[in-house]
Each structure stands twice: as C-alpha cells, then as structure tokens.
Design an enzyme around this catalytic site. Structure first.
Site, PDB file in Angstrom:
ATOM      1  N   CYS A 102     -13.832  22.624   7.483  1.00 32.46           N
ATOM      2  CA  CYS A 102     -14.406  22.990   8.781  1.00 32.46           C
ATOM      3  C   CYS A 102     -14.881  21.716   9.484  1.00 32.46           C
ATOM      4  CB  CYS A 102     -15.563  23.950   8.546  1.00 32.46           C
ATOM      5  SG  CYS A 102     -16.548  24.350   9.990  1.00 32.46           S
ATOM      6  N   HIS A 103     -14.985  21.796  10.797  1.00 32.08           N
ATOM      7  CA  HIS A 103     -15.478  20.639  11.557  1.00 32.08           C
ATOM      8  C   HIS A 103     -16.888  20.238  11.099  1.00 32.08           C
ATOM      9  CE1 HIS A 103     -14.658  18.327  15.384  1.00 32.08           C
ATOM     10  NE2 HIS A 103     -15.787  17.825  14.912  1.00 32.08           N
ATOM     11  N   THR A 104     -17.650  21.195  10.593  1.00 33.27           N
ATOM     12  CA  THR A 104     -19.013  20.878  10.140  1.00 33.27           C
ATOM     13  C   THR A 104     -18.999  19.960   8.912  1.00 33.27           C
ATOM     14  OG1 THR A 104     -19.708  23.000  11.036  1.00 33.27           O
ATOM     15  CG2 THR A 104     -21.264  21.899   9.590  1.00 33.27           C
ATOM     16  N   HIS A 128     -17.771  24.336   2.485  1.00 34.03           N
ATOM     17  CA  HIS A 128     -18.579  25.556   2.565  1.00 34.03           C
ATOM     18  C   HIS A 128     -17.723  26.745   2.978  1.00 34.03           C
ATOM     19  CE1 HIS A 128     -18.402  23.875   6.612  1.00 34.03           C
ATOM     20  NE2 HIS A 128     -18.601  25.103   7.064  1.00 34.03           N
ATOM     21  N   GLU A 129     -16.382  26.612   2.850  1.00 32.91           N
ATOM     22  CA  GLU A 129     -15.494  27.678   3.333  1.00 32.91           C
ATOM     23  C   GLU A 129     -14.532  28.034   2.190  1.00 32.91           C
ATOM     24  OE1 GLU A 129     -14.083  27.880   7.760  1.00 32.91           O
ATOM     25  OE2 GLU A 129     -12.438  27.004   6.619  1.00 32.91           O
ATOM     26  N   CYS A 138     -30.568  37.837   0.980  1.00 32.58           N
ATOM     27  CA  CYS A 138     -31.394  38.268  -0.173  1.00 32.58           C
ATOM     28  C   CYS A 138     -31.853  39.710  -0.027  1.00 32.58           C
ATOM     29  CB  CYS A 138     -32.592  37.340  -0.358  1.00 32.58           C
ATOM     30  SG  CYS A 138     -33.936  37.614   0.832  1.00 32.58           S
ATOM     31  N   CYS A 172     -36.403  38.912   2.082  1.00 33.61           N
ATOM     32  CA  CYS A 172     -37.279  37.981   2.810  1.00 33.61           C
ATOM     33  C   CYS A 172     -37.640  38.586   4.173  1.00 33.61           C
ATOM     34  CB  CYS A 172     -36.593  36.620   2.985  1.00 33.61           C
ATOM     35  SG  CYS A 172     -35.252  36.627   4.181  1.00 33.61           S
ATOM     36  N   CYS A 202     -34.565  38.794   6.516  1.00 31.96           N
ATOM     37  CA  CYS A 202     -33.623  39.876   6.186  1.00 31.96           C
ATOM     38  C   CYS A 202     -34.230  41.231   6.550  1.00 31.96           C
ATOM     39  CB  CYS A 202     -33.266  39.853   4.694  1.00 31.96           C
ATOM     40  SG  CYS A 202     -32.080  38.558   4.229  1.00 31.96           S
ATOM     41  N   CYS A 231     -31.332  34.422   6.611  1.00 31.45           N
ATOM     42  CA  CYS A 231     -32.135  34.625   5.394  1.00 31.45           C
ATOM     43  C   CYS A 231     -32.873  33.325   5.063  1.00 31.45           C
ATOM     44  CB  CYS A 231     -31.184  34.996   4.257  1.00 31.45           C
ATOM     45  SG  CYS A 231     -31.950  35.104   2.638  1.00 31.45           S
ATOM     46  N   ARG A 270     -33.495  28.616   1.997  1.00 27.42           N
ATOM     47  CA  ARG A 270     -33.077  27.654   3.018  1.00 27.42           C
ATOM     48  C   ARG A 270     -33.672  26.257   2.785  1.00 27.42           C
ATOM     49  NH1 ARG A 270     -31.300  24.295   5.426  1.00 27.42           N
ATOM     50  NH2 ARG A 270     -30.493  24.146   7.567  1.00 27.42           N
ATOM     51  N   CYS A 276     -16.314  30.785   6.681  1.00 30.18           N
ATOM     52  CA  CYS A 276     -16.981  30.206   7.852  1.00 30.18           C
ATOM     53  C   CYS A 276     -16.258  30.563   9.150  1.00 30.18           C
ATOM     54  CB  CYS A 276     -17.159  28.690   7.731  1.00 30.18           C
ATOM     55  SG  CYS A 276     -18.080  28.040   9.155  1.00 30.18           S
ATOM     56  N   ARG A 303      -6.563  24.938  10.929  1.00 28.91           N
ATOM     57  CA  ARG A 303      -7.296  24.881   9.660  1.00 28.91           C
ATOM     58  C   ARG A 303      -6.410  24.283   8.579  1.00 28.91           C
ATOM     59  NH1 ARG A 303     -12.000  24.805  11.118  1.00 28.91           N
ATOM     60  NH2 ARG A 303     -13.580  26.114  10.163  1.00 28.91           N
TER      61      ARG A 303
HETATM   62  P1  NAD Z   1     -12.138  21.840  15.777  1.00 31.45           P
HETATM   63  O1  NAD Z   1     -12.164  20.363  15.645  1.00 31.45           O
HETATM   64  O2  NAD Z   1     -11.113  22.617  15.037  1.00 31.45           O
HETATM   65  O3  NAD Z   1     -12.003  22.266  17.324  1.00 31.45           O
HETATM   66  C1  NAD Z   1     -12.722  21.684  18.384  1.00 31.45           C
HETATM   67  C2  NAD Z   1     -11.896  21.884  19.659  1.00 31.45           C
HETATM   68  O4  NAD Z   1     -12.687  21.480  20.772  1.00 31.45           O
HETATM   69  C3  NAD Z   1     -10.619  21.057  19.700  1.00 31.45           C
HETATM   70  O5  NAD Z   1      -9.523  21.870  20.066  1.00 31.45           O
HETATM   71  C4  NAD Z   1     -10.912  19.999  20.758  1.00 31.45           C
HETATM   72  O6  NAD Z   1      -9.736  19.569  21.437  1.00 31.45           O
HETATM   73  C5  NAD Z   1     -11.859  20.755  21.669  1.00 31.45           C
HETATM   74  N1  NAD Z   1     -12.723  19.903  22.488  1.00 31.45           N
HETATM   75  C6  NAD Z   1     -13.396  18.779  22.110  1.00 31.45           C
HETATM   76  N2  NAD Z   1     -14.098  18.285  23.149  1.00 31.45           N
HETATM   77  C7  NAD Z   1     -13.891  19.119  24.197  1.00 31.45           C
HETATM   78  C8  NAD Z   1     -14.338  19.155  25.539  1.00 31.45           C
HETATM   79  N3  NAD Z   1     -15.156  18.207  26.011  1.00 31.45           N
HETATM   80  N4  NAD Z   1     -13.928  20.157  26.334  1.00 31.45           N
HETATM   81  C9  NAD Z   1     -13.092  21.116  25.863  1.00 31.45           C
HETATM   82  N5  NAD Z   1     -12.609  21.126  24.601  1.00 31.45           N
HETATM   83  C10 NAD Z   1     -13.002  20.142  23.786  1.00 31.45           C
HETATM   84  O7  NAD Z   1     -13.601  22.334  15.353  1.00 31.45           O
HETATM   85  P2  NAD Z   1     -14.020  23.786  14.806  1.00 31.45           P
HETATM   86  O8  NAD Z   1     -13.849  23.853  13.337  1.00 31.45           O
HETATM   87  O9  NAD Z   1     -13.406  24.810  15.692  1.00 31.45           O
HETATM   88  O10 NAD Z   1     -15.600  23.721  15.079  1.00 31.45           O
HETATM   89  C11 NAD Z   1     -16.101  23.729  16.413  1.00 31.45           C
HETATM   90  C12 NAD Z   1     -17.603  23.512  16.420  1.00 31.45           C
HETATM   91  O11 NAD Z   1     -18.267  24.627  15.823  1.00 31.45           O
HETATM   92  C13 NAD Z   1     -18.059  22.291  15.600  1.00 31.45           C
HETATM   93  O12 NAD Z   1     -19.146  21.696  16.279  1.00 31.45           O
HETATM   94  C14 NAD Z   1     -18.546  22.924  14.293  1.00 31.45           C
HETATM   95  O13 NAD Z   1     -19.444  22.088  13.616  1.00 31.45           O
HETATM   96  C15 NAD Z   1     -19.180  24.183  14.822  1.00 31.45           C
HETATM   97  N6  NAD Z   1     -19.370  25.313  13.883  1.00 31.45           N
HETATM   98  C16 NAD Z   1     -20.508  26.034  14.024  1.00 31.45           C
HETATM   99  C17 NAD Z   1     -20.725  27.155  13.227  1.00 31.45           C
HETATM  100  C18 NAD Z   1     -21.945  27.989  13.396  1.00 31.45           C
HETATM  101  O14 NAD Z   1     -22.250  28.803  12.525  1.00 31.45           O
HETATM  102  N7  NAD Z   1     -22.681  27.848  14.485  1.00 31.45           N
HETATM  103  C19 NAD Z   1     -19.769  27.500  12.251  1.00 31.45           C
HETATM  104  C20 NAD Z   1     -18.624  26.710  12.144  1.00 31.45           C
HETATM  105  C21 NAD Z   1     -18.429  25.628  12.973  1.00 31.45           C
HETATM  106  N1  AHE Z   2     -27.680  20.463   9.380  1.00 34.82           N
HETATM  107  C1  AHE Z   2     -27.541  20.553  10.818  1.00 34.82           C
HETATM  108  C2  AHE Z   2     -27.354  21.987  11.247  1.00 34.82           C
HETATM  109  C3  AHE Z   2     -25.980  22.435  11.031  1.00 34.82           C
HETATM  110  C4  AHE Z   2     -25.857  23.871  11.446  1.00 34.82           C
HETATM  111  O1  AHE Z   2     -26.381  24.308  12.485  1.00 34.82           O
HETATM  112  N2  AHE Z   2     -25.157  24.618  10.644  1.00 34.82           N
HETATM  113  C5  AHE Z   2     -24.855  26.002  10.946  1.00 34.82           C
HETATM  114  C6  AHE Z   2     -23.606  26.357  10.232  1.00 34.82           C
HETATM  115  S1  AHE Z   2     -22.222  25.370  10.712  1.00 34.82           S
HETATM  116  C7  AHE Z   2     -21.026  25.967   9.711  1.00 34.82           C
HETATM  117  O2  AHE Z   2     -19.883  25.315   9.934  1.00 34.82           O
HETATM  118  C8  AHE Z   2     -25.956  26.936  10.418  1.00 34.82           C
HETATM  119  O3  AHE Z   2     -25.730  27.845   9.648  1.00 34.82           O
HETATM  120  N3  AHE Z   2     -27.135  26.730  10.889  1.00 34.82           N
HETATM  121  C9  AHE Z   2     -28.279  27.496  10.456  1.00 34.82           C
HETATM  122  C10 AHE Z   2     -29.019  26.774   9.373  1.00 34.82           C
HETATM  123  O4  AHE Z   2     -29.968  27.345   8.836  1.00 34.82           O
HETATM  124  O5  AHE Z   2     -28.620  25.637   9.050  1.00 34.82           O
HETATM  125  C11 AHE Z   2     -28.740  19.987  11.536  1.00 34.82           C
HETATM  126  O6  AHE Z   2     -28.622  19.784  12.741  1.00 34.82           O
HETATM  127  O7  AHE Z   2     -29.764  19.773  10.870  1.00 34.82           O
HETATM  128 ZN    ZN Z   3     -18.061  25.780   8.920  1.00 33.78          ZN
END
Ligand code: NAD
Ligand code: AHE
Ligand code: ZN
Length: 375
Positions: free
Chosen positions: A40-42, A62-63, A92, A95, A98, A106, A110, A169, A370
């Site tokens: 994942c991008h994360t 994490h995936e 859980c 908590c 939850c 949860c 954490r 994820c 992916r």
């Molecule tokens: P990815 O790299 O597969 O996709 C990102 C996309 O964004 C690409 O297609 C890229 O071309 C595009 N992009 C980049 N800059 C841009 C811009 N300025 N304008 C328009 N498009 C743009 O990444 P991903 O795996 O899809 O993850 C995306 C984001 O989500 C990451 O920041 C990741 O960390 C986050 N994420 C968050 C959670 C969550 O629970 N909140 C879960 C998973 C991933």
């Molecule tokens: N460690 C980062 C935060 C990263 C973050 O926000 N992670 C998401 C999942 S991304 C999955 O690809 C998340 O679950 N956030 C809730 C949590 O409890 O972390 C930072 O900025 O400190």
């Molecule tokens: Zn992820």
C-alpha cells in the site's frame, strides 16, 4: 522460530530480505503464516521517513491474508487452520470506542501498536539480541507474524489469499469510505482525487452505491481507462485544463434549477494537502461532504477559508473506511466471492518476497495499481 522477512532497516533505504527470529504467540496472541500481502502507499509513506510514527528497523506491511498456525493462551475465537486477514484497526468490542458505535477506531491496543510493539510492550521480532519493530500491528512483509486475536478477521477459507489480502486495506478503505463514512445515496454526484489503489476502490464503491456522476481526477492520463473500468463517468487531468481545478469541477457538476454546482461528495485519495483543499472546495455549498483518505507527512497541515465550512461543506476523515474489521471484513470477502465487487483486475503485479522492492519502484513510476507479494 525463524522466518523470512523484508526488513525496513532505515528510512529511504530499500527493504532487506533476511531471516529473522520470531517468538511464539503469548496470551491473547496468534501466530499467522502470511500467504500474500499487498503493498500500500502507506508502506511507502512510512519507509520514506515521512511518517511521524515511523520506527526502524521494522517489518512493514499491513495488507495481508494467511492461515493460523498456533494460538496463545486464552485465545477463543480462532484456531489452527483458520484463514484470516490481519487488521491494523482491531475490533475488541469492549473499549469505549467500540462500545460507542460512533467509530471503528478501537483503542484497546492503539498505544503499543504505534510504538511498534505487541500489547504487552514487547516485540516478537528480533535478530539475535536486536529488536525489530512491528508495523501497524501487522508486519505482513514477514512470512510468519504474530498478532493479537482482536486484530484478526476470520474469513471464508475458499477465498484466494493473493486477492483477498487487498481487503486488508485498499478495498475496504475505498469502498468503506463511500458506504460507511460518506453514506453516499443513489443518484449522487462525486469527485475522486487520485485514481490509485484506493481511489479505484472509492469509484467501485460509488458504483455500488448508485452514484450518477463519478468524476475521477488524476495527473496520470493512464488512469482514465482504469477509472472507467470501475464506473467513472468523467476524467479530469488538472494539468490539461485551463485555470483552477475547483471552478472547473464546480461547473462540471452544475445540476438542477439553482445551477450552483459542486459535488455531493468528494474524496481525497492522494495524501496531498493542496488536493485536500481542492476536494473540500469542489463540494456543494450547503451539504457537500469531503472525505480525507490520503495520509500526509509529518508537519503538513490542511487549510481553507472558514467560509467554506460556514457555508455548509463538511470535512471528514476516514481510517480503514470506517470498517469494524472482525465484523465487516468477512462480509467484504463474501462480496468478492459472490462477484459483488471486483479485485482481480486491480492486482496488476504479483511478486516474490525477494522482489518486493520492485513493487515500490512500480508504485513510484505510477505503473501498478496493486503489487502483491505471494510467499
Ligand atoms: P497510489 O500511489 O496507488 O495512488 C495515488 C494516485 O494519486 C496516483 O494515481 C497518482 O497519480 C495520483 N495523484 C498524485 N498526486 C495527485 C494530484 N496532485 N492530483 C491528482 N492525482 C494525484 O496510492 P494509494 O495506495 O491509492 O493510496 C492513496 C492515499 O491513501 C495514500 O496517501 C495512502 O497513504 C492513503 N491511505 C489511507 C488509508 C486510510 O485508512 N485513511 C488507507 C490506505 C491508504
Ligand atoms: N502514522 C501516521 C498515520 C497514518 C494513518 O493515518 N494511518 C491510517 C491507515 S493508512 C492505511 O494504509 C489509520 O488507520 N489511521 C488511524 C490510526 O489510528 O492510525 C501519522 O501521521 O502519525
Ligand atoms: Zn494501507
């Protein structure tokens, strides 16, 4: 025991494949053989050094999806042979979070999870005397890993590991952001910024929810065909339009008698804070909801004129798509098995653990949706 793993030795360095020591599961813990893991991008975000919680050396990932090999004392909901998906957001069911029914976040473990440790404050991974940190409580870039029982979803054993790992994820985050967080209704208009592994799942979720107009925004024109494949109705490359993207999108979404414009729902799937602002401001006056999914680096902040919120736009965030993992993840696996959602076409590359760094290269080059490592 010994296990092969890709170790993040330092920020910005390629992962190193090596054999590491793994202690068995303690009370309330489960030993899992990871069969497959997505990248994942994360994972990239943490490896890059941008994550304020990033620790090194650590085993990222994490995936995943895998099989229970052993259980520690007191584990009751899982047994050897069960097929499982690790959960970086555990459930859980006890908590305050939850029990609130207001969040999926949860809080049971954490604090230690953020310190790269198991709930008892120690790590199961080491090389000799040197500790290696866990990551997001999962560490799926190791062939075997230990997780708390509350951080594992038991899933249909007929489901293929190399596909359902993505539910750990990307799939759940994207679809959940639409269904759980935004609660998109039939006929809605939506804009998705960033058509990667998350954004395409948002698009798939919007199609499932019955959205009418699904606009995808990406800097990479190759993503147009990808978005259309999952239900996108319009594509915008911000580099190829005249002027600012916000008025462009507001104009494109003008509907009805008032002709105000702005989408009912917008989603940031880029992690770029400027894009997050554009997403908020491209949502509809009075009721538009903008959902932040992207994760931004240490020190970065979002901003907008308060007027944007005064006039009824709502900024929301979502982690793991608001999903309660042990309850919702098995259901999403069943949706996949029943053909209700697609996963296979999004898995563009399958790699061995030895080649895991290629997965990061493909992501940087924008060539993969992916990459999945199969053990
Ligand atoms: P990815 O790299 O597969 O996709 C990102 C996309 O964004 C690409 O297609 C890229 O071309 C595009 N992009 C980049 N800059 C841009 C811009 N300025 N304008 C328009 N498009 C743009 O990444 P991903 O795996 O899809 O993850 C995306 C984001 O989500 C990451 O920041 C990741 O960390 C986050 N994420 C968050 C959670 C969550 O629970 N909140 C879960 C998973 C991933
Ligand atoms: N460690 C980062 C935060 C990263 C973050 O926000 N992670 C998401 C999942 S991304 C999955 O690809 C998340 O679950 N956030 C809730 C949590 O409890 O972390 C930072 O900025 O400190
Ligand atoms: Zn992820």
């Amino acid at each position: 025991m010994k296990t092969r793993a890709a170790v993040a030795v330092a920020a910005g360095k390629p992962l190193e494949i090596m054999e590491v020591d793994l202690d068995g599961p303690r009370e309330g813990e489960v030993l899992v053989e990871v069969k497959a893991t997505g990248i994942c991008h994360t994972d990239e975000f943490t490896l890059s050094g941008a994550d304020p919680e990033g620790l090194f050396p650590a085993i990222l990932g994490h995936e995943g999806a895998g099989v229970v090999v052993d259980v520690g004392k007191g584990v009751t909901s899982l047994k050897k042979g069960d097929h499982v998906i690790p959960l970086y957001t555990p459930e859980c069911r006890q908590c305050p979070s939850c029990l609130s029914r207001k969040t999926n976040l949860c809080t049971a473990i954490r604090a230690t999870q953020g310190q790269g440790l198991m709930p008892d404050g120690s790590s199961r991974f080491s090389i000799g005397k040197d500790k290696i940190f866990h990551y997001m409580g999962c560490s799926t870039f190791s062939n075997f890993t230990v997780l708390p029982e509350i951080a594992l979803a038991k899933v249909n054993p007929a489901a293929p590991f190399d596909k359902i790992c993505y539910i750990g994820c990307g799939v759940t985050t994207g679809i959940g952001a639409v269904i759980n967080t935004a609660q998109v209704e039939e006929g809605a208009t939506a804009v998705v910024f960033g058509l990667g592994g998350i954004g395409l799942n948002v698009i798939q979720g919007l199609r499932l929810a019955g959205a009418d107009m699904i606009i995808g925004v990406d800097l990479n024109n190759d993503k147009k065909a990808w978005g259309e494949r999952f239900g996108m109705t319009h594509f915008v490359n911000p580099k190829e339009i005249d002027g600012d993207i916000v008025p462009y999108l507001v104009n494109l979404t003008k509907r009805g008698a008032d002709q105000i414009g702005g989408a009912d729902y917008t989603f940031d799937c880029t992690g770029n804070t400027k894009v997050m602002r554009q997403a908020l401001e491209a949502s509809h006056r009075g009721w538009g909801q903008s959902i932040v999914i992207g994760v931004a680096g240490a020190g970065q902040e979002i901003s907008t004129r308060p007027f944007q919120l005064v006039t009824g736009r709502v900024w929301k965030g979502t982690a793991f798509g608001g999903a309660r993992g042990r309850t919702d993840v098995p259901k999403i696996v069943d949706w996949y098995m029943d053909g209700k959602i697609e996963i296979d076409p999004m898995i563009t590359h399958t790699l061995t653990l030895d080649d895991i760094n290629k997965g990061f290269d493909l992501m940087h080059a924008g060539e993969s949706i992916r990459s999945v490592v199969v053990y």
